[in-house]
Enzyme design. Structure first.
Site: not given
Length: 620
Positions: A306, A335
């Site tokens: 993330d 990400e």
């Protein structure tokens, strides 16, 4: 039902999985990516909204304390799975009245539907039948929120995802979080291992979401820091601005991720994360990749990271070395929603194997979905795709996750309904424009047949192009929804009755939209996945553009592996077209996907392709 990890049963079947894994991962020495990831068909699951497989572990009001919204509810219960999304239930109307909670987003954020790990286990056959062989799970670690990005720990699965929340929480209180030797295995943790085992047995790999930039305010570390301040053993874990100090006249303050105080940020040094959180993350990484020291075949198959751009490169380089030492075939995807040139440094072989390929989604949207004044031509589409393919070292383009919607963007169906609201590539502008709380003009209605046709066109591209396709849960059955929180609706299942959606976000009523599984769309996804898995050219084959005709709005490309040559024809025009292409040395054609057959006439192949449709055929 007994849900403890059965070592003997698992050992017998995991050997089958290991043999299969080894046979499919003969590494190309010129590449650093795991070879199996090229053949992955990903399915992203938001656990709280996928399936409630165990009604006995549903969260209580105490389990959600510490999550946003911080205002405690006067009434609360688990939300009905099949309810009208924007319709407030009795308990929500009581909160609205007592707390003056007028924003629909407040209620949507507080809702829990009871999705859990048992629900995922129960639906592994559904995923296998669809053709899925890789799952990306949004966070499953202990956290009070519905999304779990506010982790209370990284070494425990959320107790409400397992069979004994109360017992798990009591067991967790016996350990010292700073000492991995004291870490216990809760029933939720055991169920996670069972999920991994059962997925592996079906040929499905699993990666977890690693949220290593911040934790939540409920975390053991931050709770101790809040209580003990500068005397806390966690005083150097977080980006503390000031401690409580009467002499200096200061109050406790800290940095929250992008200013969000419920997500305190870890402290960073020149190498990335500070020593404390770094060592903890390393220990948690080992726990889930080699559980109980039984071997990497019993653990997860990699990680999705993330907001990876929020942590320094030095940390990712060290962490990759740890991961690959445990399992050289582990897949690491990040990400990084940014321009291609800013993504590139992360993909050089010493950090990540791939990324959530939002730039692919942006480019596809500009060609397939954008209105004329915002659209790109076939030639521009070809150029942008070429830039992305050439962005990475060898092999990376084949393992990036080619997605469209996700938990952080509106669903593909709703994107198509609202095409033109902003350009998807303008991430921040589009993020806001696709949230109903910010843009009241956003159309929340169900996609119509013409919209679904565009989704089908994208699905053909996604399943035949270079890179590993990733489906966001429910897209295959026609789910729709605006950006967060509406992109996180509960999954559609045939054994659940769903009310019509008749409410708008402001509480007013609209023309009813039926909520049901689109079986035709699901069967198309299943057909396309099978096509990709049957023809290796579509997953590991070379790529070549055959035609990029901007005037006709037609794009044709070739995938080739050994003696297998497949052509994909995309008619992006608003009319049916007979597309004729020179075929050179080939003298036979087999139509793999089309409403009409491809026909060879002389030295050319011709095929009628309806408006906004595609065809796939093999040449011999």
């Amino acid at each position: 039902m007994k849900r403890f990890f059965q070592l003997g049963l698992l050992a017998a079947s995991v050997n089958v999985y290991a043999a299969t894994a080894l046979s499919s991962t003969s590494a190309d020495t010129a590449e650093f990516v795991p070879q199996w990831a090229k053949k992955a068909v990903w399915y992203q699951i938001f656990p709280e909204r996928f399936r409630n497989g165990d009604l006995t572990n549903d969260p209580t009001v105490d389990d959600i304390k510490g999550a946003d919204p911080r205002q405690p509810p006067v009434q609360w219960r688990v939300h009905p799975w099949g309810s009208d999304w924007y319709e407030l239930q009795d308990y929500e109307r009581a909160n609205q009245q007592a707390n003056n909670e007028t924003a629909i987003s407040t209620h949507l954020l507080r809702r829990r539907y009871g999705g859990d790990l048992q629900g995922i286990i129960d639906k592994l056959d559904y995923l296998a039948d669809l053709g899925i062989n890789a799952i990306y799970l949004n966070p499953v670690f202990d956290a009070p929120s519905l999304h779990k990005y506010d982790a209370a720990s990284y070494h425990h699965i959320d107790p409400n995802f397992g069979p004994d929340p109360q017992g798990d929480r009591a067991l967790m209180m016996t350990e010292n979080p700073l000492d991995p030797n004291t870490w216990v295995w809760t029933k939720a943790d055991e169920l996670a291992i069972e999920l991994i085992h059962k997925a592996h047995h079906k040929g499905i790999r699993i990666i977890f979401d690693g949220v290593f930039n911040h934790m939540g305010i409920n975390s053991f570390a931050f709770q101790n820091l809040t209580k003990n301040q500068a005397q806390s053993p966690y005083k150097d874990w977080f980006s503390v601005i000031s401690f409580d100090d009467q002499k200096r006249g200061t109050k406790f303050d800290y940095e929250g991720w992008f200013g969000v105080k419920s997500l305190p940020e870890f402290k960073e040094d020149q190498q990335g994360l500070a020593k404390g959180p770094k060592e903890y993350i390393f220990a948690a990484t080992q726990r889930w990749m080699n559980p109980k020291g039984m071997g990497s075949e019993y653990g997860i198959d990699g990680w999705r990271l993330d907001v990876a751009y929020c942590i320094g490169h030095g940390f990712w380089k060290e962490w990759r070395s740890l991961v690959k030492a445990i399992n050289p075939e582990a897949y690491l995807t990040a990400e990084i929603v940014d321009t291609p040139e800013n993504v590139k440094p992360y993909m050089q072989g010493d950090e990540f194997d791939g990324e959530m390929n939002y730039n692919f989604a942006f480019t596809a949207a500009e060609f397939l979905f954008n209105p004329p004044h915002m659209a790109i031509t076939a030639a521009e589409f070809d150029s942008k795709l070429a830039e992305l393919r050439s962005l990475y070292p060898k092999g990376v383009a084949y393992v990036v996750q080619n997605l469209f919607g996700s938990h952080d963007s509106n669903r593909i169906g709703s994107h198509i309904v609202n095409r033109g609201v902003a350009n998807f590539r303008d991430w921040q502008k589009y993020f806001s424009a696709s949230q109903v709380a910010i843009n009241p003009a956003y159309d929340v209605s169900k996609p119509k047949a013409k919209d679904i046709q565009l989704q089908k066109l994208f699905a053909v591209l996604q399943m035949t192009y270079v890179g590993a396709p990733m489906i966001y849960y429910g897209d295959e059955v026609g789910m729709w929804g605006a950006n967060d929180p509406d992109t996180r609706k509960p999954m559609l299942w045939s054994d659940i009755e769903y009310k019509q959606e008749i409410h708008d976000p402001d509480g007013s009523q609209r023309k009813p939209d039926s909520v049901s599984i689109n079986y035709q769309l699901k069967n198309l996804y299943k057909q396309l996945i099978a096509l990709r898995k049957t023809h290796q050219a579509l997953s590991i084959g070379s790529y070549k553009t055959i035609l990029a005709d901007s005037a006709a709005n037609v794009f044709v490309f070739q995938r080739q592996y050994k003696d297998e040559t497949v052509w994909v024809v995309i008619n992006n025009a608003q009319k049916q077209q007979n597309i004729t292409l020179p075929i050179g040395k080939f003298n036979a054609v087999t139509t793999l996907f089309s409403q009409s057959k491809a026909v060879i006439a002389g030295q050319a192949v011709s095929i009628n392709v309806p408006a906004k449709s595609a065809a796939v055929f093999q040449l011999n």
